[in-house]
Design a protein around this motif. Structure first.
Motif, short mmCIF file in Angstrom:
data_model
loop_
_atom_site.label_atom_id
_atom_site.label_comp_id
_atom_site.label_asym_id
_atom_site.label_seq_id
_atom_site.Cartn_x
_atom_site.Cartn_y
_atom_site.Cartn_z
N GLY A 178 3.03 4.97 6.12
CA GLY A 178 1.74 4.58 6.66
C GLY A 178 0.72 4.11 5.66
O GLY A 178 -0.36 3.67 6.05
N ASN A 179 0.99 4.21 4.37
CA ASN A 179 0.03 3.72 3.38
C ASN A 179 0.78 3.09 2.21
O ASN A 179 2.00 3.24 2.07
N ARG A 180 0.03 2.43 1.35
CA ARG A 180 0.66 1.69 0.25
C ARG A 180 1.34 2.60 -0.75
O ARG A 180 2.39 2.26 -1.31
N VAL A 252 12.09 -1.65 12.48
CA VAL A 252 10.70 -1.91 12.83
C VAL A 252 10.02 -2.63 11.67
O VAL A 252 10.40 -2.46 10.51
N GLU A 253 9.03 -3.43 12.03
CA GLU A 253 8.23 -4.11 11.01
C GLU A 253 7.13 -3.18 10.54
O GLU A 253 6.42 -2.59 11.37
N ILE A 254 6.99 -3.06 9.24
CA ILE A 254 5.99 -2.17 8.66
C ILE A 254 4.73 -2.96 8.33
O ILE A 254 4.79 -3.99 7.65
N ASP A 255 3.59 -2.45 8.79
CA ASP A 255 2.31 -3.09 8.48
C ASP A 255 1.88 -2.66 7.09
O ASP A 255 1.47 -1.51 6.88
N THR A 256 1.96 -3.55 6.14
CA THR A 256 1.60 -3.23 4.76
C THR A 256 0.12 -3.46 4.47
O THR A 256 -0.37 -3.06 3.42
N GLY A 257 -0.56 -4.11 5.37
CA GLY A 257 -1.94 -4.48 5.10
C GLY A 257 -2.06 -5.68 4.18
O GLY A 257 -3.17 -6.08 3.81
N LEU A 258 -0.94 -6.26 3.79
CA LEU A 258 -0.93 -7.43 2.91
C LEU A 258 -0.95 -8.71 3.74
O LEU A 258 -0.57 -8.71 4.92
N PRO A 259 -1.39 -9.81 3.16
CA PRO A 259 -1.35 -11.09 3.90
C PRO A 259 0.08 -11.44 4.30
O PRO A 259 1.05 -11.00 3.67
N ALA A 260 0.20 -12.21 5.38
CA ALA A 260 1.53 -12.66 5.81
C ALA A 260 2.21 -13.41 4.67
O ALA A 260 1.57 -14.16 3.93
#
Length: 299
Positions: A178-180, A252-260
């Motif tokens: 859930g976090n970087r 599942v795709e992980i939301d990294t908070g990084l740009p696409a």
């Protein structure tokens, strides 16, 4: 030994033998009558004998002409067969493709291409981006498809279709990523150095996370995918590789908070390569394929 006859003379001779006149032959071959007469005179001069008897306005083969005719017909028919072969130019291509393209994009491309050109003979080499560029640069491959950058000065690179890289993990691992910081410490499954996928990952993800825990380097995206499906690790792969697994929920795709992470797939050709009809036809097909994909994405 120097050739004494020309194909043009043979064609004129055969048509005069069949039609009996230089006027009819001129019309048949879209030549002037004087050009037909000149070609026939040149041939008779080279043979050293008359090939026709003149009967009024008609030309009738004599013994020398009848002796020459079978060989002339065989020669012209062989030349016509060679011409047809090069005009149709059965497509034979050696294609090199980097791993993601070769395993997940190219099969559909080739199926559609062969539906349009069923007689084409294709040989495909799947390697990493660096090796694909080398194969094209060494004239081993006629054309290459890569997913990474290429700095080889002997080749030219043209963008083809867009790709998206995403971070993926087994469904059960989502909660722990859930976090970087957690992402950086997770066991990463990565392609080898020299692959386009690894190049993009190091530039866009690893640097942003301050480095990652590389658990396994694997020289094949499918092997990484299968390892993920076994329940281990996290990775960054082309959406093409894991599309079915995302749809089924196995990954599942992980939301990294990084740009696409976008990148182009590109076509690679040697700068000094003669573009055969086969290469041009395949290039044209790739362009049409790209246009269809773009329209699908817009719609």
């Amino acid at each position: 030994m120097a050739l004494r006859f020309t194909l043009r003379q043979m064609v004129v001779f055969i048509n005069v033998a069949r039609l009996g006149t230089t006027v009819g032959t001129a019309a048949q071959l879209a030549m002037s009558q004087s050009a037909v007469s000149a070609a026939l005179s040149e041939l008779e001069e080279m043979v050293g004998e008359r090939l026709f008897d003149r009967n009024g306005r008609r030309l009738v083969l004599n013994d020398s002409g009848r002796r020459l005719l079978p060989g002339a017909i065989a020669l012209v028919e062989q030349a016509e067969a060679m011409t047809r072969d090069f005009e149709s130019e059965s497509i034979a291509l050696q294609i090199a493709a980097s791993s993601t393209i070769g395993n997940y994009v190219l099969p559909t491309v080739l199926r559609e291409f062969l539906a349009e050109h069923p007689d084409a003979k294709l040989k495909v080499i799947v390697a990493n981006t660096r090796d694909v560029a080398r194969l094209v640069g060494d004239f081993v491959a006629d054309i290459g498809l890569i997913e990474g950058s290429c700095s080889d000065p002997s080749v030219r690179v043209e963008e083809w279709i867009d790709d998206e890289m995403i971070v993926v993990a087994p469904a059960a691992a989502r909660a722990g990523l859930g976090n970087r910081a957690a992402l950086a410490q997770a066991p990463w499954l990565l392609r080898e150095v020299g692959s386009g996928t690894r190049e993009i990952f190091d530039k866009e993800v690893s640097q942003a996370l301050g480095g990652v825990n590389v658990a396994i380097e694997i020289g094949n995206s499918e092997a990484i995918r299968r390892t993920l499906l076994s329940g281990f690790g996290v990775s960054c792969l082309s959406r093409h590789v894991v599309a079915d697994d995302l749809e089924s929920g196995r990954l599942v795709e992980i939301d990294t908070g990084l740009p696409a992470i976008k990148r182009p797939f590109s076509v690679v050709l040697h700068r000094s390569k003669s573009l055969t009809r086969g290469i041009k036809v395949f290039q044209s097909f790739l362009s049409a394929y790209s246009e269809r994909k773009t329209k699908q994405q817009i719609s």
